[in-house]
Design a protein around this motif. Structure first.
Motif, short mmCIF file in Angstrom:
data_model
loop_
_atom_site.label_atom_id
_atom_site.label_comp_id
_atom_site.label_asym_id
_atom_site.label_seq_id
_atom_site.Cartn_x
_atom_site.Cartn_y
_atom_site.Cartn_z
N TYR A 33 0.82 -1.21 0.00
CA TYR A 33 0.00 0.00 0.00
C TYR A 33 0.86 1.27 0.00
O TYR A 33 0.46 2.29 -0.57
CB TYR A 33 -0.98 -0.01 1.17
CG TYR A 33 -2.09 -1.01 0.97
CD1 TYR A 33 -2.86 -0.98 -0.20
CD2 TYR A 33 -2.36 -2.01 1.90
CE1 TYR A 33 -3.87 -1.90 -0.41
CE2 TYR A 33 -3.38 -2.93 1.69
CZ TYR A 33 -4.13 -2.87 0.52
OH TYR A 33 -5.13 -3.81 0.31
N LEU A 34 2.03 1.21 0.63
CA LEU A 34 2.93 2.35 0.55
C LEU A 34 3.42 2.56 -0.89
O LEU A 34 3.51 3.69 -1.37
CB LEU A 34 4.12 2.16 1.49
CG LEU A 34 3.93 2.60 2.94
CD1 LEU A 34 5.18 2.31 3.76
CD2 LEU A 34 3.59 4.09 3.02
N GLN A 35 3.75 1.47 -1.57
CA GLN A 35 4.16 1.57 -2.97
C GLN A 35 3.03 2.12 -3.84
O GLN A 35 3.26 2.90 -4.76
CB GLN A 35 4.63 0.22 -3.49
CG GLN A 35 6.00 -0.19 -2.97
CD GLN A 35 7.07 0.85 -3.30
OE1 GLN A 35 7.72 1.40 -2.41
NE2 GLN A 35 7.25 1.15 -4.58
N GLN A 36 1.83 1.72 -3.52
CA GLN A 36 0.66 2.22 -4.24
C GLN A 36 0.52 3.73 -4.04
O GLN A 36 0.27 4.49 -5.01
CB GLN A 36 -0.58 1.50 -3.72
CG GLN A 36 -1.83 1.66 -4.56
CD GLN A 36 -2.94 0.77 -4.02
OE1 GLN A 36 -3.54 1.06 -3.00
NE2 GLN A 36 -3.20 -0.33 -4.70
N LEU A 37 0.68 4.20 -2.81
CA LEU A 37 0.62 5.62 -2.52
C LEU A 37 1.72 6.37 -3.27
O LEU A 37 1.48 7.43 -3.86
CB LEU A 37 0.74 5.85 -1.01
CG LEU A 37 0.86 7.31 -0.55
CD1 LEU A 37 -0.34 8.14 -0.99
CD2 LEU A 37 1.04 7.39 0.97
N ILE A 38 2.93 5.83 -3.26
CA ILE A 38 4.05 6.47 -3.94
C ILE A 38 3.79 6.57 -5.44
O ILE A 38 4.06 7.61 -6.07
CB ILE A 38 5.36 5.69 -3.65
CG1 ILE A 38 5.79 5.95 -2.20
CG2 ILE A 38 6.46 6.07 -4.64
CD1 ILE A 38 6.92 5.06 -1.73
N GLU A 39 3.23 5.53 -6.02
CA GLU A 39 2.90 5.54 -7.45
C GLU A 39 1.89 6.66 -7.75
O GLU A 39 2.03 7.39 -8.75
CB GLU A 39 2.32 4.19 -7.84
CG GLU A 39 1.96 4.06 -9.31
CD GLU A 39 1.34 2.70 -9.62
OE1 GLU A 39 0.46 2.63 -10.50
OE2 GLU A 39 1.73 1.71 -8.96
N PHE A 40 0.89 6.81 -6.91
CA PHE A 40 -0.13 7.84 -7.08
C PHE A 40 0.50 9.24 -6.95
O PHE A 40 0.20 10.15 -7.73
CB PHE A 40 -1.21 7.63 -6.02
CG PHE A 40 -2.48 8.43 -6.20
CD1 PHE A 40 -2.84 8.97 -7.42
CD2 PHE A 40 -3.33 8.63 -5.11
CE1 PHE A 40 -4.02 9.70 -7.57
CE2 PHE A 40 -4.50 9.35 -5.24
CZ PHE A 40 -4.84 9.89 -6.47
N LEU A 41 1.39 9.40 -5.97
CA LEU A 41 2.00 10.70 -5.71
C LEU A 41 2.97 11.12 -6.81
O LEU A 41 3.27 12.31 -6.96
CB LEU A 41 2.74 10.67 -4.36
CG LEU A 41 1.85 10.59 -3.11
CD1 LEU A 41 2.70 10.33 -1.88
CD2 LEU A 41 1.04 11.86 -2.94
N ARG A 42 3.47 10.17 -7.57
CA ARG A 42 4.40 10.51 -8.66
C ARG A 42 3.71 11.27 -9.79
O ARG A 42 4.36 11.94 -10.58
CB ARG A 42 5.03 9.25 -9.23
CG ARG A 42 6.15 8.67 -8.37
CD ARG A 42 7.06 7.75 -9.17
NE ARG A 42 8.14 7.26 -8.33
CZ ARG A 42 8.22 6.03 -7.87
NH1 ARG A 42 7.28 5.14 -8.18
NH2 ARG A 42 9.23 5.66 -7.12
N ILE A 43 2.40 11.18 -9.87
CA ILE A 43 1.67 11.86 -10.94
C ILE A 43 1.53 13.33 -10.56
O ILE A 43 0.86 13.65 -9.58
CB ILE A 43 0.29 11.22 -11.17
CG1 ILE A 43 0.43 9.73 -11.46
CG2 ILE A 43 -0.43 11.93 -12.32
CD1 ILE A 43 -0.90 8.99 -11.52
N PRO A 44 2.11 14.26 -11.33
CA PRO A 44 2.03 15.69 -10.98
C PRO A 44 0.70 16.30 -11.38
O PRO A 44 0.61 17.12 -12.29
CB PRO A 44 3.21 16.30 -11.76
CG PRO A 44 3.35 15.42 -12.95
CD PRO A 44 2.97 14.03 -12.51
N SER A 45 -0.34 15.91 -10.68
CA SER A 45 -1.71 16.32 -11.02
C SER A 45 -2.02 17.70 -10.47
O SER A 45 -2.81 17.87 -9.54
CB SER A 45 -2.72 15.28 -10.51
OG SER A 45 -2.48 14.97 -9.15
N ILE A 46 -1.38 18.71 -11.07
CA ILE A 46 -1.56 20.10 -10.67
C ILE A 46 -2.76 20.65 -11.43
O ILE A 46 -2.65 21.03 -12.60
CB ILE A 46 -0.29 20.92 -10.95
CG1 ILE A 46 0.91 20.29 -10.23
CG2 ILE A 46 -0.49 22.37 -10.50
CD1 ILE A 46 2.24 20.89 -10.62
#
Length: 464
Positions: free
Chosen positions: A17-30
């Motif tokens: 789940y931490l890896q999943q969160l990191i994957e999501f956070l890598r997307i620069p959804s500004i």
């Protein structure tokens, strides 16, 4: 169906789940940047794919004028179990100034028990806790104790523009017993907080037009009413000597704190010296509206603030000019039961009343939002109290926030459902600032609490 089994599953898969969160956070959804439109679409599709993998149904991207809303559901309104609508947002703030970050904002880094990345706490990490909780139930029991609907938008950081219309258009699909929002923080490192009220908002620009063009102050000074001076004179008439907003009728519908709420507010520890020196950094606090405590003034009383004055010569050096015009930017934070459109009307009337005959003014309403207040005794709120106790070992305090979250009032008004604002962040998570973070222990504590909350809601529906 066992909440304990779901918690054990989530604990056993923490690395995943931490890896999943990191994957999501890598997307620069500004969401506020046109250059990141493709990233916004990628983040929305990432969420939709996750919902489908978890086992949600009716997964779809609801189009809006800007970025899509991601929707997914489990269960059916026909089931006797209560229905929860989980709200969150996948858009994040810009990372500027990037040079002040200790680690790259879109290369998530785990240090000292925290995940550092833009959006870690606001709101990707917090919304993900509910998706993890749902998956943990489905992987261990094959079902969830409540009906779930997810409504995750991409425009929160630009004021949730257009969300009221989206909620209205899909109100039947979004029908629920309670709305849950995890986009908030604890009161302190050890004390959870349930936000029961948000302030409304009206935001204005006031344009003051004087002469046809800028004038030489030596030739025309003393004959022309300088628009910047007019701006200062008008601003001075927006508050009285007691710190109250001086607009006639402004306080007519203000709902005072109940005795219960005021008593609780007075007994929640609050260090005014720390607030002044660590958070504000000014020489002293302004006494503000006479007769109200600092805590009440910043959360439960309406305010009027000046945000900017534009006009004249502001470059380096000197220029002796009387400007042709000036602009005031200001907003008012509103509390129940103030109506932002009524306040807007009263404000414009007041501005026109105090405008001298030497200038012309125009008043523009740029945005508005309604205040909201949730009944702390609502069953869903009490379920959240119990869930926090089970998930973190502490019972929450009830507080209003001084900020504005437009969708809270929209959900309450359109869906006629209470909104449970139960955040899992910490006060020092650096929201909207460099080095935003989310504590790993808070993330998994949030997962536990979300699991317990679903069970507590289900148990309430079966209680006599």
């Amino acid at each position: 169906m066992s909440s304990q089994a779901a918690i054990e599953f989530a604990n056993a898969h923490q690395k995943h789940y931490l890896q999943q969160l990191i994957e999501f956070l890598r997307i620069p959804s500004i969401g506020t940047s046109p250059a990141h439109r493709a990233d916004m679409q990628r983040a929305a599709q990432w969420l939709a794919n996750l919902m489908e993998r978890i086992g949600l149904h009716s997964v779809q991207l609801i189009p809006t004028d800007l970025h899509p809303v991601v929707y997914g559901a489990w269960g059916s309104d026909e089931h006797e179990a209560p229905t929860l609508l989980i709200y969150g947002h996948y858009d994040v703030q810009p990372a500027d100034p990037e040079e002040q970050w200790h680690t790259p904002p879109f290369e998530p880094t785990i240090q000292d028990g925290n995940v550092y990345a833009r959006g870690a706490s606001d709101d990707k990490g917090q919304l993900l806790t509910h998706l993890v909780a749902a998956e943990a139930y489905l992987r261990t029991s094959g079902k969830i104790p409540v009906n779930l609907k997810f409504f995750i938008e991409g425009q929160e950081e630009c004021g949730s523009f257009g969300m009221e219309e989206v909620i209205q258009q899909h109100s039947d699909m979004l029908r629920c017993d309670a709305v849950v929002i995890s986009d908030d923080s604890f009161w302190d490192a050890a004390t959870p907080k349930i936000t029961i009220g948000t302030r409304g908002l009206v935001y204005f620009e006031v344009d003051i037009q004087g002469p046809r063009h800028d004038l030489h102050s030596g030739t025309y000074g003393g004959a022309v009413h300088n628009p910047l001076q007019v701006a200062a004179e008008m601003i001075a008439r927006l508050h009285d000597a007691q710190g109250r907003v001086a607009i006639p009728g402004f306080y007519e519908h203000v709902q005072p704190l109940s005795a219960e709420e005021r008593h609780e507010l007075e007994h929640i520890p609050f260090d005014e010296e720390r607030f002044l020196h660590e958070e504000i950094g000014a020489p002293a606090l302004w006494p503000g509206e006479v007769g109200y405590s600092l805590r009440e003034r910043i959360t439960a009383r309406p305010t009027l603030e000046i945000h900017g004055i534009r006009g004249g010569f502001v470059q380096e050096g000197q220029k002796t000019v009387i400007p042709a015009d000036a602009t005031i930017k200001l907003s008012m934070r509103l509390v129940p039961d103030q109506d932002p459109l009524e306040i807007a009307r009263l404000f414009e009337e007041h501005i026109r009343r105090i405008t001298p005959p030497t200038v012309r003014v125009s008043v523009r309403l740029l945005s508005y939002a309604y205040p909201a207040l949730v009944d702390r005794h609502a069953p869903a709120i009490q379920a959240a109290v119990e869930a926090y106790h089970l998930g973190f070992g502490s019972r929450p305090v009830f507080l209003r926030t001084g900020g504005t979250l437009p969708v809270v009032a929209d959900f309450m008004r359109i869906l006629q459902a209470p909104v449970v604002m139960m955040g899992f962040g910490l006060p020092d998570d650096n929201l909207h600032a460099p080095n935003e973070k989310l504590s790993v222990s808070q993330f998994f504590g949030g997962v536990r609490t979300a699991i317990h909350f679903m069970e507590c809601m289900a148990r309430q529906s079966t209680s006599p």
